[in-house]
Write a protein that holds these residues in place. Structure first.
Motif, PDB file in Angstrom:
ATOM      1  N   ARG A 198      36.458 -16.548  -6.491  1.00  0.00           N
ATOM      2  CA  ARG A 198      35.453 -17.018  -6.702  1.00  0.00           C
ATOM      3  C   ARG A 198      34.012 -16.937  -5.861  1.00  0.00           C
ATOM      4  O   ARG A 198      33.209 -17.011  -5.367  1.00  0.00           O
ATOM      5  CB  ARG A 198      34.667 -18.006  -7.512  1.00  0.00           C
ATOM      6  CG  ARG A 198      34.882 -18.271  -9.072  1.00  0.00           C
ATOM      7  CD  ARG A 198      34.379 -18.944  -9.608  1.00  0.00           C
ATOM      8  NE  ARG A 198      33.614 -20.027  -9.352  1.00  0.00           N
ATOM      9  CZ  ARG A 198      33.092 -20.016 -10.011  1.00  0.00           C
ATOM     10  NH1 ARG A 198      32.443 -20.276 -11.431  1.00  0.00           N
ATOM     11  NH2 ARG A 198      32.010 -21.278  -9.813  1.00  0.00           N
ATOM     12  N   GLN A 199      34.698 -16.506  -4.158  1.00  0.00           N
ATOM     13  CA  GLN A 199      34.138 -16.349  -3.018  1.00  0.00           C
ATOM     14  C   GLN A 199      34.223 -15.080  -2.388  1.00  0.00           C
ATOM     15  O   GLN A 199      35.171 -13.724  -2.889  1.00  0.00           O
ATOM     16  CB  GLN A 199      34.901 -16.897  -1.486  1.00  0.00           C
ATOM     17  CG  GLN A 199      34.989 -18.478  -2.128  1.00  0.00           C
ATOM     18  CD  GLN A 199      35.855 -19.611  -0.876  1.00  0.00           C
ATOM     19  OE1 GLN A 199      36.117 -18.865  -0.535  1.00  0.00           O
ATOM     20  NE2 GLN A 199      35.896 -20.745  -1.833  1.00  0.00           N
ATOM     21  N   LYS A 218      38.970 -27.774  -5.230  1.00  0.00           N
ATOM     22  CA  LYS A 218      37.961 -27.161  -3.836  1.00  0.00           C
ATOM     23  C   LYS A 218      37.431 -25.742  -3.950  1.00  0.00           C
ATOM     24  O   LYS A 218      35.954 -26.269  -3.622  1.00  0.00           O
ATOM     25  CB  LYS A 218      39.110 -26.613  -2.952  1.00  0.00           C
ATOM     26  CG  LYS A 218      40.166 -27.835  -2.254  1.00  0.00           C
ATOM     27  CD  LYS A 218      41.065 -27.660  -1.656  1.00  0.00           C
ATOM     28  CE  LYS A 218      42.381 -28.454  -1.374  1.00  0.00           C
ATOM     29  NZ  LYS A 218      43.865 -28.075  -1.706  1.00  0.00           N
ATOM     30  N   THR A 219      37.634 -24.799  -4.786  1.00  0.00           N
ATOM     31  CA  THR A 219      36.406 -23.498  -4.873  1.00  0.00           C
ATOM     32  C   THR A 219      35.495 -23.957  -6.345  1.00  0.00           C
ATOM     33  O   THR A 219      34.423 -23.704  -5.820  1.00  0.00           O
ATOM     34  CB  THR A 219      37.319 -22.312  -4.687  1.00  0.00           C
ATOM     35  OG1 THR A 219      37.614 -23.273  -6.758  1.00  0.00           O
ATOM     36  CG2 THR A 219      38.156 -22.408  -4.057  1.00  0.00           C
ATOM     37  N   GLN A 224      32.456 -28.062  -7.071  1.00  0.00           N
ATOM     38  CA  GLN A 224      33.360 -29.320  -6.336  1.00  0.00           C
ATOM     39  C   GLN A 224      33.746 -30.706  -6.605  1.00  0.00           C
ATOM     40  O   GLN A 224      32.490 -30.452  -7.243  1.00  0.00           O
ATOM     41  CB  GLN A 224      33.183 -28.813  -4.552  1.00  0.00           C
ATOM     42  CG  GLN A 224      33.226 -27.630  -3.986  1.00  0.00           C
ATOM     43  CD  GLN A 224      32.808 -27.204  -2.229  1.00  0.00           C
ATOM     44  OE1 GLN A 224      31.664 -28.364  -1.879  1.00  0.00           O
ATOM     45  NE2 GLN A 224      33.551 -26.659  -1.760  1.00  0.00           N
ATOM     46  N   ASN A 272      43.215 -26.523  -6.078  1.00  0.00           N
ATOM     47  CA  ASN A 272      42.599 -25.926  -6.119  1.00  0.00           C
ATOM     48  C   ASN A 272      40.575 -25.834  -6.394  1.00  0.00           C
ATOM     49  O   ASN A 272      40.437 -25.548  -5.562  1.00  0.00           O
ATOM     50  CB  ASN A 272      43.421 -24.738  -5.719  1.00  0.00           C
ATOM     51  CG  ASN A 272      44.577 -24.491  -5.138  1.00  0.00           C
ATOM     52  OD1 ASN A 272      44.284 -24.170  -4.182  1.00  0.00           O
ATOM     53  ND2 ASN A 272      45.668 -25.827  -5.451  1.00  0.00           N
ATOM     54  N   SER A 292      42.242 -20.105  -2.972  1.00  0.00           N
ATOM     55  CA  SER A 292      41.502 -20.785  -1.954  1.00  0.00           C
ATOM     56  C   SER A 292      40.573 -20.210  -1.998  1.00  0.00           C
ATOM     57  O   SER A 292      39.118 -20.516  -1.527  1.00  0.00           O
ATOM     58  CB  SER A 292      42.346 -20.886  -0.618  1.00  0.00           C
ATOM     59  OG  SER A 292      42.452 -19.886   0.340  1.00  0.00           O
ATOM     60  N   THR A 293      40.344 -19.123  -2.245  1.00  0.00           N
ATOM     61  CA  THR A 293      38.513 -17.597  -1.623  1.00  0.00           C
ATOM     62  C   THR A 293      37.547 -17.623  -3.281  1.00  0.00           C
ATOM     63  O   THR A 293      37.356 -16.491  -3.934  1.00  0.00           O
ATOM     64  CB  THR A 293      38.821 -16.853  -0.621  1.00  0.00           C
ATOM     65  OG1 THR A 293      40.348 -15.872  -1.630  1.00  0.00           O
ATOM     66  CG2 THR A 293      39.663 -16.668   0.075  1.00  0.00           C
TER      67      THR A 293
END
Ligand SMILES: Cc1ncc(C[n+]2csc(CCOP(=O)(O)OP(=O)(O)O)c2C)c(N)n1
Ligand SMILES: CC(=O)[C@@H](O)[C@H](O)COP(=O)(O)O
Ligand SMILES: [Mg+2]
Length: 647
Positions: A91-92, A38-39, A303, A35, A88-89
């Motif tokens: 630090r977004q 990806k982020t 990433q 994970n 999945s999110t």
């Protein structure tokens, strides 16, 4: 359903067998790699605390027991075990924070990512528990070996060791690294403990540990009692100096042996007093690409390819950091008085290049910004010109040292503030948005904000020539943008980037906001409004020509990547009024709020700092209507009655 998916809260850990705990640790590691690849995020530190965090949540009962993470970048496992398993999110915008966040969970306490504060938090919380009839609640602080090099931890230990009635367990997460290997006497001692015996067969009881470890361990923790002096006394073995230990020591313990960690924590818990559990861990544990990374064992990654660890992010432009790094080396070649100082961030600040070229002229002082600054004042006194490279947000911590040690003594020290302005994914404690407001009150300080790489090189060269006071250069995170050449430079160094015949709006752009200002000017011209853009380059003190120019325009609009309150715009307004110039001033900047994690663009958009927003607002203002109060924009509606521009 995987074991991890069965864990909806810490109490779901209680019935797991030893085999299941090992399986859970493996699942967590795989989850983190898959994970965070990806982020982006702090992959290495979190891989190093998997077993430790499981053990913490099995032995202690959060949130009744308070669990505090120092710096907080290693709290992903804690999040996974406390009901947050969608990374999945991470630090977004609107997603999971990269640090503890109280709005996410009752299990989260300290949100700030500024290191070395956990023991002070723990001292306060444990005192409060004791004073409010909650003395059955334990406090657990997880502090890294790097964070231990920060002065606050010593201040806290000195206090904690004074009162051995509090249920406080301090877990030293000793992986031997900050980014690079941790520096200093403390690290050498911890390393000696780590390597003195193969810690696996070491007893974990404090009494036995002292016998086996002898004077160094005793002196180290007595050092806690007597501050640095006690720590250094381990070489003189002057036992008489110290009374009983006030902080028990358990360890060293293999931090990746969940059973041993639990045993150590249960032993520590039963003392019902301040106890240090010294856990030996490995940053990047279990993930070869991280372990192979000599720079910082994947301390923070963008990433990456989860299989190889290769970065998936490319940039055709150099970073601001690398431009600084190369510019400094070039200057250091010519000027042997230049020395560099970093607070445990040699590579992140770019000083590693100077260290490679001039190893004896770069000092890593550990996570000790206050010490870094005052030590720089000493270096300047001794005839050198220090360049202190530090992230803007961490400069906050050393304000008094800049004021009272550097500026009061007119010491020629240059501060290079990387990550100045909105940074983005690291959230509120990482945006470097306060430096312009905080530092501009320092008497004699000079602050430069380069708009591009050419000006960075130029202004750094100018800064290191100043030997009668502090100079500051600040620039943002990431890659440099377009280079903006001036149409001409005024005699006090102010660059005119675009000039309008019609003197409607004077845009004063601070640093890289020049790009936005030029776009705004273009939009205004299309509305028939004349706009001139200037880049002061040196923004504090405000150059005289900015004040003089302002008098020729209807409105001055300042634009800065920093909080508006007390920013450069405020200074411009004040200087204009003191010069008797009554031109209306609008200061555009960030609101004085804590800005949640998101991308830099999203945050600037939310603050109304985009060409569209600004052009719309300024057009409305020039046309005389009251400005819609853009967030982060202070408005001074003009009283000027000169003829209206063509619309
Ligand atoms: C005051 C301050 N200065 C610098 C940093 C940048 N920083 C983030 S993590 C880190 C290293 C922390 O090392 P350690 O405490 O050993 O934790 P580890 O990453 O090894 O788990 C540093 C220097 C910070 N967060 N706070
Ligand atoms: C936790 C911490 O303070 C640092 O690791 C920070 O996250 C690094 O920021 P950059 O990624 O901008 O270097
Ligand atoms: Mg460490």
């Amino acid at each position: 359903m995987t074991l991890l998916e069965r864990i909806r809260g810490p109490r779901d850990l209680d019935d797991l067998s030893t085999e299941e705990l090992a399986e859970l640790a493996a699942e967590i590691r795989a989850y983190l790699v898959q994970n965070v690849a990806k982020t982006g995020g702090h992959l290495g530190p979190n891989l190093g605390v998997v077993e430790m965090t499981i053990a913490i949540h099995r032995v202690f009962h959060s949130p009744t027991d308070a669990v505090v993470f120092d710096t907080g970048h290693q709290s992903y496992v804690h999040k996974l075990l406390t009901g947050r398993q969608d990374f999945s999110t991470l630090r977004q915008q609107g997603g999971l924070a990269g640090y503890p966040q109280r709005s996410e969970s009752e299990h989260d306490i300290v949100e700030s990512s500024h290191a070395s504060s956990s023991l002070s938090w723990a001292d306060g919380i444990s005192k409060a528990f004791e004073m409010t009839g909650q003395s059955d609640r334990h406090v657990v602080a997880v502090v890294g070996d790097g964070a231990l090099t920060g002065g606050m931890t010593w201040e806290a230990l000195n206090n904690i060791s004074d009162d051995n009635t509090r249920k406080l367990v301090i877990i030293v997460n000793d992986n031997g690294r900050s980014y690079a290997p941790t520096i200093g006497g403390m690290a050498r001692f911890l390393s000696s403990v780590r390597t003195q015996r193969t810690y696996r067969d070491l007893q974990i009881s404090s009494a036995r540990a002292f016998e086996r470890l002898g004077a160094p361990a005793r002196a180290f923790y007595r050092g806690v009692r007597g501050g640095m002096h006690g720590f250094l006394s381990r070489f003189t073995d002057n036992e008489a100096l110290y009374s009983n230990l006030d902080i028990k020591y358990v360890g060293p313990v293999d931090g990746h042996d969940e059973h041993a960690m639990e045993a150590a924590l249960r032993q520590a818990k039963q003392y019902g007093a301040p106890v240090i559990v010294h856990a030996i861990t490995e940053k990047g544990r279990g993930y070869e690409p991280a372990l192979r990374d000599v720079a910082d064992q994947f301390h923070a990654v963008g990433q990456i390819d989860p299989e190889t660890g290769e970065s998936l992010e490319t940039s055709s432009k150099p970073s601001w950091t690398s431009v600084f790094a190369d510019s400094l080396v070039a200057l250091a070649e010519e000027n042997e008085r230049l020395v560099g100082i970093t607070a445990a961030m040699l590579r992140p600040t770019g000083l590693h290049r100077m260290a490679e070229r001039f190893p004896s002229r770069v000092f890593d002082v550990g996570i000790a910004e206050q010490h870094a600054v005052t030590s720089a004042a000493g270096l300047a006194f001794g005839g050198l010109h220090p360049v202190v490279a530090i992230y803007a947000t961490f400069m906050n911590r050393a304000f008094d040292q800049v004021l009272m040690d550097v500026a009061l003594h007119k010491a020629g020290v240059t501060f290079v503030l990387d990550r100045a302005g909105v940074t983005g994914p690291d959230g509120p404690s990482h945006h470097g948005v306060w430096d312009l407001s905080v530092l501009q009150v320092v008497p004699g300080i000079r602050i430069a904000a380069p708009r591009d790489s050419v000006r960075l090189t130029e202004e750094l060269a100018e800064a290191v020539k100043v030997d009668d006071g502090p100079t500051v250069l600040r620039f943002p995170k990431g890659s440099v943008g377009v280079e903006y050449d001036a149409v001409h430079r005024l005699d006090d160094g102010v660059d005119v980037l675009v000039e309008s015949e019609r003197k409607d709006v004077l845009l004063v752009a601070v640093g890289p906001m020049a790009g936005i200002a030029l776009e705004v000017a273009e939009r205004l011209e299309s509305h028939g409004i004349g706009a001139t853009v200037v880049d002061p380059r040196w923004v504090v003190p405000v150059p005289r020509s900015v004040v003089e120019l302002a008098g020729e325009y209807r409105i001055v609009v300042s634009l800065e990547d920093g909080v508006r309150v007390g920013g450069i715009g405020t200074r411009i307004r004040q200087d204009l009024r003191e010069a008797g110039v009554d031109t209306a001033v609008t200061e555009l900047g960030l609101p004085d709020e804590f800005l949640d994690h998101a991308t830099r663009g999203e945050i600037l958009e939310a603050a109304g700092l985009t060409p569209q927003h600004i052009a719309r607002d300024v057009t409305a203002m020039v046309l005389g209507s009251k400005l819609p109060h853009a967030r982060g924009a202070g408005v001074d509606v003009p009283t000027d009655t000169r003829p209206q521009p063509r619309v």
